[in-house]
Design a protein around this motif. Structure first.
Motif, short mmCIF file in Angstrom:
data_model
loop_
_atom_site.label_atom_id
_atom_site.label_comp_id
_atom_site.label_asym_id
_atom_site.label_seq_id
_atom_site.Cartn_x
_atom_site.Cartn_y
_atom_site.Cartn_z
N SER A 162 -35.79 68.43 -16.02
CA SER A 162 -36.29 68.33 -17.40
C SER A 162 -37.40 67.32 -17.53
N MET A 163 -38.18 67.50 -18.57
CA MET A 163 -39.14 66.48 -18.96
C MET A 163 -38.38 65.35 -19.65
N THR A 164 -38.99 64.19 -19.67
CA THR A 164 -38.38 63.05 -20.35
C THR A 164 -39.22 62.65 -21.54
N SER A 165 -38.61 62.01 -22.49
CA SER A 165 -39.32 61.59 -23.71
C SER A 165 -39.16 60.09 -23.91
N PRO A 166 -39.89 59.28 -23.14
CA PRO A 166 -39.72 57.83 -23.28
C PRO A 166 -40.32 57.32 -24.57
N SER A 167 -39.83 56.17 -25.01
CA SER A 167 -40.55 55.49 -26.07
C SER A 167 -41.84 54.99 -25.44
N LEU A 168 -42.78 54.59 -26.25
CA LEU A 168 -44.02 54.08 -25.67
C LEU A 168 -44.07 52.56 -25.71
N ARG A 169 -42.89 51.94 -25.67
CA ARG A 169 -42.89 50.49 -25.47
C ARG A 169 -43.34 50.26 -24.04
N TYR A 170 -44.39 49.52 -23.91
CA TYR A 170 -45.14 49.31 -22.70
C TYR A 170 -44.33 49.22 -21.42
N ILE A 171 -43.62 48.10 -21.18
CA ILE A 171 -42.95 47.89 -19.89
C ILE A 171 -41.80 48.87 -19.70
N GLY A 172 -40.99 49.05 -20.74
CA GLY A 172 -39.88 49.97 -20.64
C GLY A 172 -40.32 51.39 -20.34
N LEU B 171 -43.10 52.40 -18.75
CA LEU B 171 -43.57 52.53 -17.37
C LEU B 171 -42.40 52.66 -16.40
N ALA B 172 -41.34 51.88 -16.65
CA ALA B 172 -40.16 51.97 -15.79
C ALA B 172 -39.48 53.32 -15.96
N GLU B 173 -39.42 53.81 -17.20
CA GLU B 173 -38.76 55.09 -17.46
C GLU B 173 -39.53 56.26 -16.84
N ILE B 174 -40.86 56.20 -16.90
CA ILE B 174 -41.68 57.23 -16.28
C ILE B 174 -41.45 57.26 -14.79
N ALA B 175 -41.45 56.09 -14.16
CA ALA B 175 -41.21 56.03 -12.72
C ALA B 175 -39.83 56.56 -12.36
N PHE B 176 -38.81 56.15 -13.12
CA PHE B 176 -37.45 56.61 -12.85
C PHE B 176 -37.35 58.13 -12.98
N THR C 7 -52.99 50.48 -27.66
CA THR C 7 -51.74 49.85 -27.22
C THR C 7 -51.11 50.61 -26.06
N TYR C 8 -51.30 51.92 -26.04
CA TYR C 8 -50.63 52.76 -25.06
C TYR C 8 -51.49 53.07 -23.83
N ASP C 9 -52.63 52.41 -23.70
CA ASP C 9 -53.49 52.66 -22.54
C ASP C 9 -52.78 52.48 -21.19
N PRO C 10 -51.91 51.46 -21.03
CA PRO C 10 -51.21 51.35 -19.74
C PRO C 10 -50.37 52.57 -19.41
N ILE C 11 -49.81 53.22 -20.44
CA ILE C 11 -49.03 54.44 -20.22
C ILE C 11 -49.94 55.55 -19.72
N TRP C 12 -51.07 55.73 -20.40
CA TRP C 12 -52.00 56.79 -20.01
C TRP C 12 -52.61 56.52 -18.64
N GLN C 13 -52.86 55.25 -18.34
CA GLN C 13 -53.39 54.92 -17.02
C GLN C 13 -52.42 55.33 -15.92
N GLU C 14 -51.14 55.11 -16.14
CA GLU C 14 -50.14 55.48 -15.15
C GLU C 14 -50.00 57.00 -15.05
N LEU C 15 -49.98 57.67 -16.19
CA LEU C 15 -49.91 59.13 -16.17
C LEU C 15 -51.14 59.73 -15.50
#
Length: 300
Positions: free
Chosen positions: A49-59, A61-66, A95-103
């Protein structure tokens, strides 16, 4: 799935609004949903399944990796905005640029769904609730923000699927192109239209002769994916839209096969693999959907 002739489905969690799930609980909820899906993953007909993380920065990034590396998810499901009221921020906020950078680094697939955000006024009729009156416009607002902010082209490695044929996106894209440029967007109208064309669009709750004709003039056929919205809607409802889709392409069997299956296999290569062949995602997205293949997301 049997009744509709669907062989393989990618499921995504329902889009949670801040009102229904607090920021601190959303990551835990998404991981629980993913874990439940993985535990019950006993058939080759359902992909991870796809996941739906919150976009709280550090959390996040960890959730995407997991989700991608450990659970082997096929992508990341996001809603149009996060937060409550005037504090809410749409997905292209800086605010969410770190998320998009990782994706972007992972060449991830993102499924973008409009949030269940109430209007500032009541909806006009009990039969015209949020999923009908607000969600399609939420999808559009998020897509438009990604385009005019330059984030869509800056993070061009991310493949973004817009739910419900993009909601109102195809019909407002030209308005954005002219007026946003007039209001100061450095992108030209042509560049804005080009970026809108770079999204993928799925057909859940949207396939009809009128909308499909519009899409045929808006994006290449390889940008269309079959979707159902089951089980948030009844099988009967899904059948009605599927019949519309099949009827529209009745004299174009190759085009129908591409929308129903082949386009998804190009975007999610792992869908054509057996469970033994599939590997958890590490450096980039290399995953699976497909006949009919369906982005079978669980919310209106």
């Amino acid at each position: 799935m049997d009744k509709l002739g669907v062989h393989t489905a990618i499921l995504s969690p329902p889009p949670m609004s801040s009102a229904s799930c607090g920021e601190e609980n959303r990551t835990e909820a998404s991981r629980s949903w993913m874990m439940l899906k993985v535990v019950s993953h006993h058939t080759e007909r359902s992909s991870a399944s796809m996941t739906s993380p919150s976009l709280r920065y550090i959390g996040s990034l960890a959730e995407i990796a997991f989700s991608l590396d450990v659970l082997g998810a096929d992508g990341v499901a996001l809603i149009s905005c996060y937060g409550d009221g005037f504090s809410a921020k749409y997905v292209a906020d800086d605010t969410y640029d770190p998320i998009w950078q990782e994706l972007n680094r992972r060449r991830a697939v993102v499924f973008l769904h409009g949030a269940q955000t109430p209007s500032s006024t009541p909806y006009p009729h009990p039969w015209l609730g949020l999923p009908i009156s607000e969600v399609p416009n939420e999808t559009y607002k998020a897509a438009a923000q990604l385009v005019v902010s330059g984030k869509k082209r800056h993070f061009s490695n991310v493949n973004i699927i817009l739910a419900h044929l993009g909601g109102s996106t195809p019909f407002l894209a030209a308005r954005v192109a002219a007026l946003s440029h007039h209001m100061g967007c450095p992108l030209t109208p042509g560049e804005i239209i080009e970026d809108f064309k770079s999204f993928y669009y799925e057909t859940a709750l949207s396939a009809h002769e009128t909308t499909l004709t519009a899409m045929a003039t808006f994006v290449p056929l390889d940008r269309l994916l079959f979707g159902t919205d089951f089980p948030a809607v009844s099988t009967k409802t899904v059948e009605w839209y599927t019949e519309n889709l099949e009827g529209y392409f009745a004299n174009k069997p190759l085009d129908l096969a591409n929308v129903m299956r082949n386009n998804a296999l190009m975007l999610f290569p792992n869908l054509g693999k057996t469970k033994v062949e599939r590997q958890p995602i590490t450096d980039h997205m290399d995953t699976s959907l497909a006949s009919n293949s369906t982005t079978n997301h669980n919310a209106l």
